[in-house]
Design an enzyme around this catalytic site. Structure first.
Site, mmCIF file in Angstrom:
data_model
loop_
_atom_site.group_PDB
_atom_site.id
_atom_site.type_symbol
_atom_site.label_atom_id
_atom_site.label_comp_id
_atom_site.label_asym_id
_atom_site.label_seq_id
_atom_site.Cartn_x
_atom_site.Cartn_y
_atom_site.Cartn_z
ATOM 1 N N ASP A 164 -4.125 -1.270 -1.197
ATOM 2 C CA ASP A 164 -5.235 -1.535 -0.269
ATOM 3 C C ASP A 164 -6.557 -0.901 -0.734
ATOM 4 O O ASP A 164 -7.638 -1.451 -0.490
ATOM 5 C CB ASP A 164 -4.894 -1.107 1.171
ATOM 6 C CG ASP A 164 -4.336 0.301 1.294
ATOM 7 O OD1 ASP A 164 -4.228 1.006 0.265
ATOM 8 O OD2 ASP A 164 -4.000 0.710 2.428
ATOM 9 N N ARG B 119 7.526 6.423 -4.317
ATOM 10 C CA ARG B 119 8.163 6.982 -3.117
ATOM 11 C C ARG B 119 7.507 6.322 -1.912
ATOM 12 O O ARG B 119 6.363 5.877 -1.987
ATOM 13 C CB ARG B 119 7.957 8.502 -3.032
ATOM 14 C CG ARG B 119 6.558 8.962 -2.732
ATOM 15 C CD ARG B 119 6.372 10.425 -3.020
ATOM 16 N NE ARG B 119 6.298 10.658 -4.447
ATOM 17 C CZ ARG B 119 5.180 10.522 -5.173
ATOM 18 N NH1 ARG B 119 4.062 10.140 -4.603
ATOM 19 N NH2 ARG B 119 5.183 10.752 -6.467
ATOM 20 N N SER C 185 0.806 -1.229 0.000
ATOM 21 C CA SER C 185 0.000 0.000 0.000
ATOM 22 C C SER C 185 0.834 1.273 0.000
ATOM 23 O O SER C 185 0.813 2.074 0.949
ATOM 24 C CB SER C 185 -0.959 -0.033 1.179
ATOM 25 O OG SER C 185 -1.740 -1.194 1.052
HETATM 26 C C1 BGC Z 1 -0.217 5.190 0.300
HETATM 27 C C2 BGC Z 1 -1.326 4.524 -0.448
HETATM 28 C C3 BGC Z 1 -2.264 3.824 0.495
HETATM 29 C C4 BGC Z 1 -2.720 4.753 1.600
HETATM 30 C C5 BGC Z 1 -3.582 4.044 2.624
HETATM 31 C C6 BGC Z 1 -0.778 6.065 1.418
HETATM 32 O O1 BGC Z 1 0.261 6.596 2.159
HETATM 33 O O2 BGC Z 1 0.600 5.960 -0.535
HETATM 34 O O3 BGC Z 1 -0.806 3.596 -1.394
HETATM 35 O O4 BGC Z 1 -3.379 3.376 -0.222
HETATM 36 O O5 BGC Z 1 -1.594 5.281 2.259
HETATM 37 O O6 BGC Z 1 -2.939 2.952 3.184
#
Ligand code: BGC
Length: 490
Positions: free
Chosen positions: A211, A173, A158
Site C-alpha cells: 500500500d 511475517r 500490505s
Molecule cells: C505492514 C506494511 C503496511 C503497513 C500499512 C504494516 O503492518 O507490514 O506492509 O504497509 O502495515 O498498511
C-alpha cells in the site's frame, strides 16, 4: 491547565481546577511517560537513518527495506484498464480502474467486502478462497463485457514480502494482528493464483504491491513533488524511491547505479531490538500479547490497531493497581483486550464540550461506567498524550527518509485511517517534523505530508501499467517470465 511536568505538551484548554491532587499527580506521571521531546525525536531519527541504511545492505536487519521492482514514477500519461485487489486490515476491495486519456485522471468501479474476523486467524485456504470469491462476485456483477484475460491485476498485499520479481512475494511475517497459518515463508502469488484457477477465473496477476508503494505512485500521478508514500492506518509504513547503486544487497544483479527502485521500507519494524524507542510498560504488554511478540516495535506504538488498546491498558491499570480511577465501578467491559479501537480516544479528543458530556455518555453507553468530571479530564489528557506520541514518533520515519536521501523539500503522500481521521494527527506530525529537521520559523514547511490518492487501488493499477511500459521498453529486471506479459502487450 496542568502545570506540572517539565516536558509538558500543549494541551486542550479546559480548567483542571476541580481535579483532585492524586489525579493531577497521575496526569503528570502519564505526561512524563508518553511525552517525546524534540531531543528524543532527533535521537530516534538518527538511529532510524542507520537502520534504513542497514536494511539496504543485507537481509535480516530490523527494517527489511524490500525492493519492489517498481522502477520509476508515472508521467501522468499511463492508460489502460486494470483490476486492483486491496487486502487491507479490515476490508477487501476489488476495483476496475481505467487510466484515461486525460493526464493524471482515471475512472473507477469498486466494491468493498468486510474481511471476516475469523479469517485473520484461519488457514491459507480459507483466506484465498474468500478473496477469490469476492473477486468472482465483483466480476459477475460489475464487469460488463470483454475478455478478462486482457485486464492485468495489481494485488495490494500490505504485509512485508520479499520480492525477487514484481509478480512474486514471500510473506516475511504477518503484521496487524493477522495470524493465518500456511502463508509465512511462502510465495503468496501461486497460492492466490491457484484459488482463481480453481474457479476458472481467467485473471492473471501482473504486480504484487504494498500500500505504501501504491500510495507513493498514485500521489506522484498527479503531483510530481511526491517523493515518499506513507500509511498511518491499522499499520504504519513508508516507501520511497532509491537508486539501485545505493542498494548493496542488489549488487549481484548488476543494475545500473542510477536506475530507480521503489523500496517498501517496512519500517513498522524499526527498533525491534529496543535501542531508542521510549517503550512503556503498556507497550510491552501489547507486544507480549500480540501474535508476533518482538516484531513491529515502532508500529505497535503508533498504528491505529493499537491506540485504543494502549488507552485501555492505562485506564485498567489506574483502576486496578492505583485505585484512582472509576473506584467502586464495574469495569468488566473494559477488561477484554482490544475492546476499544482508535475511534475511542479519537472521540474523546473530539468532544467539543468542556464538561466532556459526550465522553461521559460514551463511557456509560459503551462500557457501563459512570465517570466523574475529573476522571474524564484525566482520560482526555491520556487520549491526547497517546495520540500526540503516535503522531510525533510517526514523523521520525519520514524525517529519517528525508535525511537519508538528502531530500530538502518534497511532498509526502499519506493515507490510512489514523492520518485521515485521528484528530490533530496531521498538525502534530508536522510540528514534530519541524522540530526534528530544524526548519526556520515563519516559513512554509519544505516537506509536507499531504492526503494522497487511493494508493491501493489507483496505485496498483498504475504499477501494473508502469510494469508493462518498462517491459515493452526492454527493462525486464525483476520480471521472472516476460512472456507472461505478452497477453497484455499486444
Ligand atoms: C505492514 C506494511 C503496511 C503497513 C500499512 C504494516 O503492518 O507490514 O506492509 O504497509 O502495515 O498498511
Amino acid at each position: 491547565m496542568v502545570g506540572l511536568g517539565p516536558k509538558r505538551q500543549p494541551s486542550r484548554k479546559g480548567s483542571m481546577a476541580d481535579v483532585p491532587k492524586n489525579l493531577l499527580q497521575e496526569i503528570e506521571n502519564l505526561e512524563n511517560l508518553f511525552t517525546v521531546d524534540a531531543a528524543k525525536l532527533k535521537q530516534i531519527t538518527d538511529h532510524f537513518v542507520g537502520e534504513l541504511t542497514a536494511g539496504l545492505e543485507k537481509d535480516g536487519q530490523n527494517i527489511p527495506m524490500n525492493p519492489t521492482w517498481v522502477m520509476g514514477f508515472p508521467d501522468g500519461d499511463e492508460q489502460g484498464t486494470f483490476l486492483a485487489l486491496d487486502m487491507g486490515g479490515t476490508n477487501l476491495r476489488v476495483c476496475e480502474i481505467t487510466l484515461t486519456e486525460e493526464k493524471g485522471e482515471f475512472d473507477i468501479i469498486q466494491s468493498k467486502y468486510r474481511m471476516p474476523e475469523e479469517l485473520k486467524t484461519g488457514t491459507a485456504e480459507e483466506l484465498w478462497e474468500y478473496i477469490a470469491d469476492c473477486l468472482q462476485q465483483f466480476i459477475e456483477y460489475h464487469h460488463e463485457e470483454g475478455d478478462l484475460t486482457a485486464l492485468p491485476l495489481g494485488f495490494t498485499f500490505s504485509y512485508p514480502a520479499t520480492q525477487d520479481y514484481i509478480d512474486h512475494g514471500i510473506l516475511q511475517r504477518w503484521t496487524k494482528g493477522f495470524d493465518i497459518s500456511g502463508v509465512e515463508g511462502e510465495d503468496v502469488v501461486p497460492q492466490f493464483q491457484a484459488a482463481l484457477d480453481a474457479r476458472k477465473l481467467p485473471i492473471k496477476l501482473a504486480a504484487l504491491i504494498n500500500d505504501t508503494t501504491g500510495t507513493m505512485i498514485a500521489s506522484a500521478y498527479t503531483d510530481q513533488s511526491m517523493k515518499i508514500g506513507c500509511i498511518f492506518g491499522t499499520g504504519c509504513n513508508a516507501a520511497y524511491m532509491e537508486n539501485c547503486g545505493s542498494i548493496p544487497k542488489l549488487k549481484h544483479m548488476n543494475l545500473p547505479d542510477d536506475m530507480p527502485m521503489a523500496i517498501n521500507c517496512e519500517y513498522g519494524a524499526f527498533d525491534n531490538d529496543h535501542k531508542v524507542l521510549p517503550i512503556t510498560k503498556y507497550d510491552t504488554i501489547i507486544d507480549e500479547n500480540s501474535p508476533r511478540p518482538g516484531q513491529q516495535a515502532f508500529e505497535k506504538m503508533i498504528a491505529g490497531l493499537y491506540l485504543g488498546e494502549i488507552f485501555r491498558l492505562v485506564v485498567v491499570d489506574l483502576h486496578e493497581n492505583k485505585n484512582i480511577l472509576f473506584e467502586g465501578q464495574d469495569i468488566s467491559k473494559l477488561r477484554k483486550p482490544y475492546t476499544l479501537d482508535a475511534s475511542f480516544p479519537a472521540f474523546i479528543e473530539e468532544d467539543p464540550f468542556e464538561n466532556l458530556q459526550e465522553t461521559h455518555d460514551m463511557f456509560r453507553e459503551k462500557l457501563g461506567i459512570n465517570a466523574t468530571k475529573p476522571e474524564l479530564e484525566l482520560c482526555r489528557r491520556l487520549a491526547e498524550l497517546i495520540g500526540t506520541r503516535a503522531a510525533r514518533l510517526s514523523a521520525c520515519g519520514v524525517a529519517a527518509i528525508c535525511k537519508k536521501k538528502n531530500i530538502e523539500s518534497c511532498h509526502v503522500g499519506a493515507d490510512g485511517s489514523v492520518f485521515t481521521k485521528y484528530p490533530h494527527f496531521k498538525a502534530r506530525g508536522a510540528q514534530a517534523l519541524r522540530e526534528i529537521l530544524d526548519w526556520p520559523k515563519g516559513k512554509k514547511d519544505p516537506v509536507s505530508i499531504l492526503p494522497s490518492e487511493d494508493g491501493s487501488g489507483v496505485g496498483a493499477a498504475l504499477i501494473a501499467a508502469l510494469t508493462l511500459k518498462r517491459i515493452k521498453a526492454g527493462n525486464t529486471a525483476g520480471v521472472r517470465d516476460p512472456s507472461k506479459f505478452d497477453i497484455w502487450l499486444k
